[in-house]
Design a protein around this motif. Sequence first.
Motif, mmCIF file in Angstrom:
data_model
loop_
_atom_site.group_PDB
_atom_site.id
_atom_site.type_symbol
_atom_site.label_atom_id
_atom_site.label_comp_id
_atom_site.label_asym_id
_atom_site.label_seq_id
_atom_site.Cartn_x
_atom_site.Cartn_y
_atom_site.Cartn_z
ATOM 1 N N ARG A 1 -0.300 79.099 26.895
ATOM 2 C CA ARG A 1 0.761 79.309 26.258
ATOM 3 C C ARG A 1 1.741 78.263 25.450
ATOM 4 O O ARG A 1 2.020 79.285 24.550
ATOM 5 C CB ARG A 1 1.478 80.314 28.072
ATOM 6 C CG ARG A 1 2.772 80.678 27.265
ATOM 7 C CD ARG A 1 3.807 80.719 28.448
ATOM 8 N NE ARG A 1 5.015 82.151 27.576
ATOM 9 C CZ ARG A 1 4.729 83.407 27.985
ATOM 10 N NH1 ARG A 1 4.430 84.043 28.506
ATOM 11 N NH2 ARG A 1 6.411 83.737 27.065
ATOM 12 N N GLY A 2 1.269 77.055 25.968
ATOM 13 C CA GLY A 2 2.069 76.221 25.732
ATOM 14 C C GLY A 2 1.296 76.676 23.468
ATOM 15 O O GLY A 2 1.557 75.563 22.567
ATOM 16 N N SER A 3 0.019 76.515 23.876
ATOM 17 C CA SER A 3 -0.503 76.071 22.483
ATOM 18 C C SER A 3 -0.180 77.591 22.378
ATOM 19 O O SER A 3 -0.156 78.012 20.651
ATOM 20 C CB SER A 3 -2.622 76.084 22.903
ATOM 21 O OG SER A 3 -2.811 75.059 23.486
ATOM 22 N N GLN A 4 -0.306 78.621 22.730
ATOM 23 C CA GLN A 4 0.194 79.632 22.210
ATOM 24 C C GLN A 4 1.089 79.906 21.129
ATOM 25 O O GLN A 4 1.750 80.072 20.019
ATOM 26 C CB GLN A 4 -0.203 81.382 22.639
ATOM 27 C CG GLN A 4 -1.207 81.199 23.034
ATOM 28 C CD GLN A 4 -1.961 82.781 24.127
ATOM 29 O OE1 GLN A 4 -0.234 83.226 25.221
ATOM 30 N NE2 GLN A 4 -2.752 83.254 24.387
ATOM 31 N N VAL A 5 2.437 79.233 21.749
ATOM 32 C CA VAL A 5 4.005 79.319 21.366
ATOM 33 C C VAL A 5 3.483 77.909 20.084
ATOM 34 O O VAL A 5 4.061 78.478 19.478
ATOM 35 C CB VAL A 5 4.355 78.941 22.326
ATOM 36 C CG1 VAL A 5 5.940 77.951 21.415
ATOM 37 C CG2 VAL A 5 4.721 79.518 23.551
ATOM 38 N N ALA A 6 2.977 77.111 20.205
ATOM 39 C CA ALA A 6 2.885 75.592 18.605
ATOM 40 C C ALA A 6 1.951 76.765 17.850
ATOM 41 O O ALA A 6 2.016 76.625 16.813
ATOM 42 C CB ALA A 6 1.547 74.728 19.272
ATOM 43 N N ALA A 7 1.544 77.875 17.885
ATOM 44 C CA ALA A 7 0.287 78.914 16.787
ATOM 45 C C ALA A 7 1.742 79.325 15.958
ATOM 46 O O ALA A 7 1.450 79.265 14.428
ATOM 47 C CB ALA A 7 -0.443 79.159 17.159
ATOM 48 N N TRP A 8 2.759 79.458 16.697
ATOM 49 C CA TRP A 8 3.655 80.811 16.475
ATOM 50 C C TRP A 8 4.874 79.489 15.638
ATOM 51 O O TRP A 8 5.324 79.566 14.501
ATOM 52 C CB TRP A 8 4.262 81.200 16.854
ATOM 53 C CG TRP A 8 3.717 82.548 17.903
ATOM 54 C CD1 TRP A 8 3.109 82.752 18.470
ATOM 55 C CD2 TRP A 8 4.156 84.030 16.700
ATOM 56 N NE1 TRP A 8 2.269 84.051 18.699
ATOM 57 C CE2 TRP A 8 2.742 84.773 16.994
ATOM 58 C CE3 TRP A 8 4.548 84.557 15.216
ATOM 59 C CZ2 TRP A 8 2.767 85.787 16.342
ATOM 60 C CZ3 TRP A 8 3.882 85.351 14.663
ATOM 61 C CH2 TRP A 8 3.937 86.376 15.337
ATOM 62 N N ALA A 9 4.766 78.184 16.409
ATOM 63 C CA ALA A 9 5.508 77.040 15.582
ATOM 64 C C ALA A 9 5.625 76.547 14.135
ATOM 65 O O ALA A 9 6.406 76.632 13.662
ATOM 66 C CB ALA A 9 6.439 76.546 17.301
ATOM 67 N N GLU B 1 3.567 75.922 10.970
ATOM 68 C CA GLU B 1 3.316 76.270 9.813
ATOM 69 C C GLU B 1 1.884 75.601 8.784
ATOM 70 O O GLU B 1 2.252 74.463 7.945
ATOM 71 C CB GLU B 1 4.012 76.497 8.794
ATOM 72 C CG GLU B 1 5.190 77.870 8.525
ATOM 73 C CD GLU B 1 4.057 79.304 8.195
ATOM 74 O OE1 GLU B 1 3.340 78.844 7.938
ATOM 75 O OE2 GLU B 1 4.927 80.480 8.479
ATOM 76 N N GLN B 2 1.166 75.535 9.952
ATOM 77 C CA GLN B 2 0.252 74.391 9.693
ATOM 78 C C GLN B 2 -0.252 73.399 8.215
ATOM 79 O O GLN B 2 -0.306 74.443 6.948
ATOM 80 C CB GLN B 2 -1.631 74.717 10.236
ATOM 81 C CG GLN B 2 -2.301 73.729 10.263
ATOM 82 C CD GLN B 2 -3.482 73.508 11.341
ATOM 83 O OE1 GLN B 2 -4.404 74.392 10.975
ATOM 84 N NE2 GLN B 2 -3.623 73.518 12.480
ATOM 85 N N SER B 3 -0.587 72.402 8.078
ATOM 86 C CA SER B 3 -0.441 71.607 6.493
ATOM 87 C C SER B 3 0.784 71.821 5.683
ATOM 88 O O SER B 3 0.938 71.668 4.849
ATOM 89 C CB SER B 3 -1.165 72.776 5.835
ATOM 90 O OG SER B 3 -2.678 72.350 6.429
ATOM 91 N N ARG B 4 1.988 72.259 6.435
ATOM 92 C CA ARG B 4 3.251 72.595 5.417
ATOM 93 C C ARG B 4 3.824 71.563 5.674
ATOM 94 O O ARG B 4 3.978 71.112 6.606
ATOM 95 C CB ARG B 4 3.930 73.683 5.621
ATOM 96 C CG ARG B 4 3.345 74.867 5.400
ATOM 97 C CD ARG B 4 2.550 75.081 3.997
ATOM 98 N NE ARG B 4 2.398 76.801 3.461
ATOM 99 C CZ ARG B 4 1.100 76.642 3.720
ATOM 100 N NH1 ARG B 4 -0.193 76.231 4.319
ATOM 101 N NH2 ARG B 4 0.717 78.337 3.465
ATOM 102 N N THR B 5 4.813 70.837 5.083
ATOM 103 C CA THR B 5 5.665 69.911 4.739
ATOM 104 C C THR B 5 6.653 70.072 5.857
ATOM 105 O O THR B 5 7.833 71.331 5.796
ATOM 106 C CB THR B 5 6.599 69.383 3.920
ATOM 107 O OG1 THR B 5 6.641 70.409 2.884
ATOM 108 C CG2 THR B 5 4.964 68.755 2.766
ATOM 109 N N VAL B 6 7.146 69.410 6.285
ATOM 110 C CA VAL B 6 8.884 69.512 7.351
ATOM 111 C C VAL B 6 9.054 67.722 7.221
ATOM 112 O O VAL B 6 9.145 66.809 6.882
ATOM 113 C CB VAL B 6 7.910 69.526 8.625
ATOM 114 C CG1 VAL B 6 7.359 68.346 9.128
ATOM 115 C CG2 VAL B 6 9.759 69.912 9.871
ATOM 116 N N ASP B 7 10.228 67.722 7.410
ATOM 117 C CA ASP B 7 11.691 67.453 7.181
ATOM 118 C C ASP B 7 11.939 65.956 8.304
ATOM 119 O O ASP B 7 11.770 64.812 7.221
ATOM 120 C CB ASP B 7 13.211 67.582 6.787
ATOM 121 C CG ASP B 7 13.404 68.878 5.519
ATOM 122 O OD1 ASP B 7 12.502 68.512 4.920
ATOM 123 O OD2 ASP B 7 13.962 69.388 6.157
#
Length: 208
Positions: A124-132, A134-140
């Motif tokens: 379940r935690g991995s599923q949540v992470a996939a939603w959380a 935006e892989q490869s996008r920058t984050v502050d």
Amino acid sequence: MRVGYGLHERLAAAHLSGGWLPLFTAWLDEAGRRGVREPNAMVLGTATPDGRPSTRTVLCKGADERGLQFFTTTTSRKGAQLAASEFASVTFPWLVVERQVHMEGPCHPLSREDSLAYWRTRPRGSQVAAWASEQSRTVDSVSALEAQYADAERRFAGVDEIPMPDRWGGFRLTPERVEFWQGGRDRFHDRVECRLDAGNWVVSRLQP
């Protein structure tokens, strides 16, 4: 930094008489038994539209006569590169056991049904992470990333089965060339290649 090799007897072309899959499976199993952590980890190679190589490590989640499966965010950097070129390579670097397998070939998305079947097996935690993410996008910041995960946790707090995001799915690399490398004494390594030719696997020994 120099390490000697020589754990194994010579690799013969006859070991590949049944094609690439039986020997690959045997080597994968042995790597796990000998203590390789995550022996299904493979270095995935893709290319940018202007031909620049790009690599990263992903986990192989299935291997059969059709090829190798892995899963990722399809809108990630690697997903975009696969969509553009449709070809990839993977390398399994089992250095602890002095072996390596390299594969090259076309790489295409799995059906949504096949991706969904694997999605349902994920923690379940991995599923949540996939939603959380935006892989490869920058984050502050790290705190901003953690806030995204917390938001996703709250979003699915009362949901028994978390749905699969549209931006997530699997790929299958269908090998056209498979090379088995095994360390040898004095750097005189074994290299045996399976190459697909008109629907048949042709086995050749390569010079080290």
